[in-house]
Design a protein around this motif. Structure first.
Motif, mmCIF file in Angstrom:
data_model
loop_
_atom_site.group_PDB
_atom_site.id
_atom_site.type_symbol
_atom_site.label_atom_id
_atom_site.label_comp_id
_atom_site.label_asym_id
_atom_site.label_seq_id
_atom_site.Cartn_x
_atom_site.Cartn_y
_atom_site.Cartn_z
ATOM 1 N N ASP A 1 0.827 -1.201 0.000
ATOM 2 C CA ASP A 1 0.000 0.000 0.000
ATOM 3 C C ASP A 1 0.865 1.256 0.000
ATOM 4 O O ASP A 1 0.612 2.187 -0.748
ATOM 5 C CB ASP A 1 -0.936 -0.024 1.212
ATOM 6 C CG ASP A 1 -1.920 1.120 1.198
ATOM 7 O OD1 ASP A 1 -2.605 1.314 0.172
ATOM 8 O OD2 ASP A 1 -1.997 1.841 2.223
ATOM 9 N N HIS A 2 1.898 1.245 0.831
ATOM 10 C CA HIS A 2 2.798 2.404 0.915
ATOM 11 C C HIS A 2 3.513 2.647 -0.414
ATOM 12 O O HIS A 2 3.721 3.793 -0.811
ATOM 13 C CB HIS A 2 3.818 2.190 2.032
ATOM 14 C CG HIS A 2 4.757 3.338 2.209
ATOM 15 N ND1 HIS A 2 4.386 4.495 2.847
ATOM 16 C CD2 HIS A 2 6.036 3.502 1.819
ATOM 17 C CE1 HIS A 2 5.404 5.337 2.828
ATOM 18 N NE2 HIS A 2 6.411 4.751 2.219
ATOM 19 N N LEU A 3 3.862 1.563 -1.103
ATOM 20 C CA LEU A 3 4.568 1.679 -2.386
ATOM 21 C C LEU A 3 3.625 1.884 -3.561
ATOM 22 O O LEU A 3 4.068 2.175 -4.677
ATOM 23 C CB LEU A 3 5.405 0.426 -2.621
ATOM 24 C CG LEU A 3 6.572 0.218 -1.666
ATOM 25 C CD1 LEU A 3 7.153 -1.176 -1.837
ATOM 26 C CD2 LEU A 3 7.632 1.283 -1.885
ATOM 27 N N GLY A 4 2.331 1.689 -3.329
ATOM 28 C CA GLY A 4 1.363 1.854 -4.405
ATOM 29 C C GLY A 4 1.382 0.716 -5.413
ATOM 30 O O GLY A 4 1.138 0.928 -6.599
ATOM 31 N N VAL A 5 1.683 -0.498 -4.912
ATOM 32 C CA VAL A 5 1.699 -1.678 -5.783
ATOM 33 C C VAL A 5 0.828 -2.760 -5.152
ATOM 34 O O VAL A 5 0.485 -2.689 -3.978
ATOM 35 C CB VAL A 5 3.129 -2.220 -5.999
ATOM 36 C CG1 VAL A 5 4.014 -1.171 -6.660
ATOM 37 C CG2 VAL A 5 3.750 -2.703 -4.702
ATOM 38 N N ALA A 6 0.507 -3.761 -5.933
ATOM 39 C CA ALA A 6 -0.246 -4.900 -5.408
ATOM 40 C C ALA A 6 0.708 -5.790 -4.597
ATOM 41 O O ALA A 6 1.894 -5.893 -4.942
ATOM 42 C CB ALA A 6 -0.844 -5.702 -6.552
ATOM 43 N N PRO A 7 0.216 -6.413 -3.545
ATOM 44 C CA PRO A 7 1.073 -7.332 -2.783
ATOM 45 C C PRO A 7 1.704 -8.408 -3.665
ATOM 46 O O PRO A 7 2.845 -8.807 -3.451
ATOM 47 C CB PRO A 7 0.112 -7.947 -1.753
ATOM 48 C CG PRO A 7 -0.958 -6.920 -1.580
ATOM 49 C CD PRO A 7 -1.114 -6.290 -2.940
ATOM 50 N N GLN A 8 0.982 -8.839 -4.692
ATOM 51 C CA GLN A 8 1.507 -9.861 -5.596
ATOM 52 C C GLN A 8 2.764 -9.382 -6.316
ATOM 53 O O GLN A 8 3.623 -10.196 -6.669
ATOM 54 C CB GLN A 8 0.443 -10.276 -6.620
ATOM 55 C CG GLN A 8 -0.769 -10.947 -6.020
ATOM 56 C CD GLN A 8 -1.809 -9.948 -5.477
ATOM 57 O OE1 GLN A 8 -1.620 -8.738 -5.470
ATOM 58 N NE2 GLN A 8 -2.914 -10.478 -4.992
ATOM 59 N N ALA A 9 2.881 -8.075 -6.528
ATOM 60 C CA ALA A 9 4.084 -7.538 -7.175
ATOM 61 C C ALA A 9 5.304 -7.722 -6.276
ATOM 62 O O ALA A 9 6.403 -8.007 -6.771
ATOM 63 C CB ALA A 9 3.896 -6.064 -7.512
ATOM 64 N N LEU A 10 5.119 -7.591 -4.980
ATOM 65 C CA LEU A 10 6.220 -7.805 -4.049
ATOM 66 C C LEU A 10 6.599 -9.281 -3.984
ATOM 67 O O LEU A 10 7.782 -9.621 -3.911
ATOM 68 C CB LEU A 10 5.869 -7.269 -2.657
ATOM 69 C CG LEU A 10 5.636 -5.757 -2.583
ATOM 70 C CD1 LEU A 10 5.266 -5.355 -1.171
ATOM 71 C CD2 LEU A 10 6.852 -4.984 -3.073
ATOM 72 N N ILE A 11 5.603 -10.152 -4.035
ATOM 73 C CA ILE A 11 5.868 -11.587 -4.051
ATOM 74 C C ILE A 11 6.612 -11.958 -5.342
ATOM 75 O O ILE A 11 7.568 -12.740 -5.323
ATOM 76 C CB ILE A 11 4.553 -12.392 -3.937
ATOM 77 C CG1 ILE A 11 3.861 -12.105 -2.609
ATOM 78 C CG2 ILE A 11 4.813 -13.891 -4.117
ATOM 79 C CD1 ILE A 11 4.644 -12.488 -1.373
ATOM 80 N N ALA A 12 6.200 -11.389 -6.457
ATOM 81 C CA ALA A 12 6.876 -11.668 -7.732
ATOM 82 C C ALA A 12 8.324 -11.173 -7.701
ATOM 83 O O ALA A 12 9.218 -11.848 -8.213
ATOM 84 C CB ALA A 12 6.105 -11.011 -8.883
ATOM 85 N N ALA A 13 8.544 -10.030 -7.083
ATOM 86 C CA ALA A 13 9.915 -9.514 -6.954
ATOM 87 C C ALA A 13 10.755 -10.451 -6.096
ATOM 88 O O ALA A 13 11.909 -10.734 -6.426
ATOM 89 C CB ALA A 13 9.894 -8.110 -6.377
ATOM 90 N N ARG A 14 10.172 -10.937 -5.009
ATOM 91 C CA ARG A 14 10.879 -11.883 -4.148
ATOM 92 C C ARG A 14 11.228 -13.139 -4.928
ATOM 93 O O ARG A 14 12.348 -13.641 -4.860
ATOM 94 C CB ARG A 14 10.044 -12.243 -2.937
ATOM 95 C CG ARG A 14 10.797 -13.179 -1.976
ATOM 96 C CD ARG A 14 9.891 -13.963 -1.115
ATOM 97 N NE ARG A 14 9.094 -14.865 -1.959
ATOM 98 C CZ ARG A 14 8.072 -15.558 -1.550
ATOM 99 N NH1 ARG A 14 7.686 -15.477 -0.301
ATOM 100 N NH2 ARG A 14 7.408 -16.331 -2.352
ATOM 101 N N ASP A 15 10.276 -13.646 -5.681
ATOM 102 C CA ASP A 15 10.510 -14.854 -6.467
ATOM 103 C C ASP A 15 11.612 -14.629 -7.508
ATOM 104 O O ASP A 15 12.422 -15.519 -7.754
ATOM 105 C CB ASP A 15 9.229 -15.320 -7.155
ATOM 106 C CG ASP A 15 8.178 -15.824 -6.148
ATOM 107 O OD1 ASP A 15 8.534 -16.092 -4.978
ATOM 108 O OD2 ASP A 15 7.008 -15.922 -6.560
ATOM 109 N N ALA A 16 11.636 -13.453 -8.100
ATOM 110 C CA ALA A 16 12.659 -13.149 -9.110
ATOM 111 C C ALA A 16 14.052 -13.068 -8.491
ATOM 112 O O ALA A 16 15.045 -13.418 -9.142
ATOM 113 C CB ALA A 16 12.324 -11.830 -9.802
ATOM 114 N N LEU A 17 14.128 -12.623 -7.241
ATOM 115 C CA LEU A 17 15.422 -12.517 -6.569
ATOM 116 C C LEU A 17 15.903 -13.835 -5.997
ATOM 117 O O LEU A 17 17.086 -14.000 -5.718
ATOM 118 C CB LEU A 17 15.354 -11.474 -5.448
ATOM 119 C CG LEU A 17 15.250 -10.025 -5.911
ATOM 120 C CD1 LEU A 17 14.924 -9.119 -4.738
ATOM 121 C CD2 LEU A 17 16.531 -9.587 -6.590
#
Length: 68
Positions: A51-67
């Protein structure tokens, strides 16, 4: 991450990082992955960060998966 004191304390305690090492490591994929792992382990933290970043939570999960 560090603006919420209870979340910041948990993050630092669980990762073993200090606030300074966290800030210094923001360009390090391993540090970013550790932060995203921390967020993904607790849905309220994940949602608050997204919410603070203005993205969907799934975007953070996808970033984690990519890393990972």
């Amino acid at each position: 991450m560090l603006s919420d004191s209870s979340r910041a304390e948990r993050l630092l305690a669980l990762t073993g990082m200090t606030a300074d090492s966290l800030r210094a490591g923001l360009g390090d994929p391993a540090v970013l992955a550790a932060v995203l792992d921390f967020l993904s382990a607790h849905e309220p933290d994940l949602c608050a960060a997204a919410d603070h970043l203005g993205v969907a939570p799934q975007a953070l999960i996808a970033a984690r998966d990519a890393l990972s």
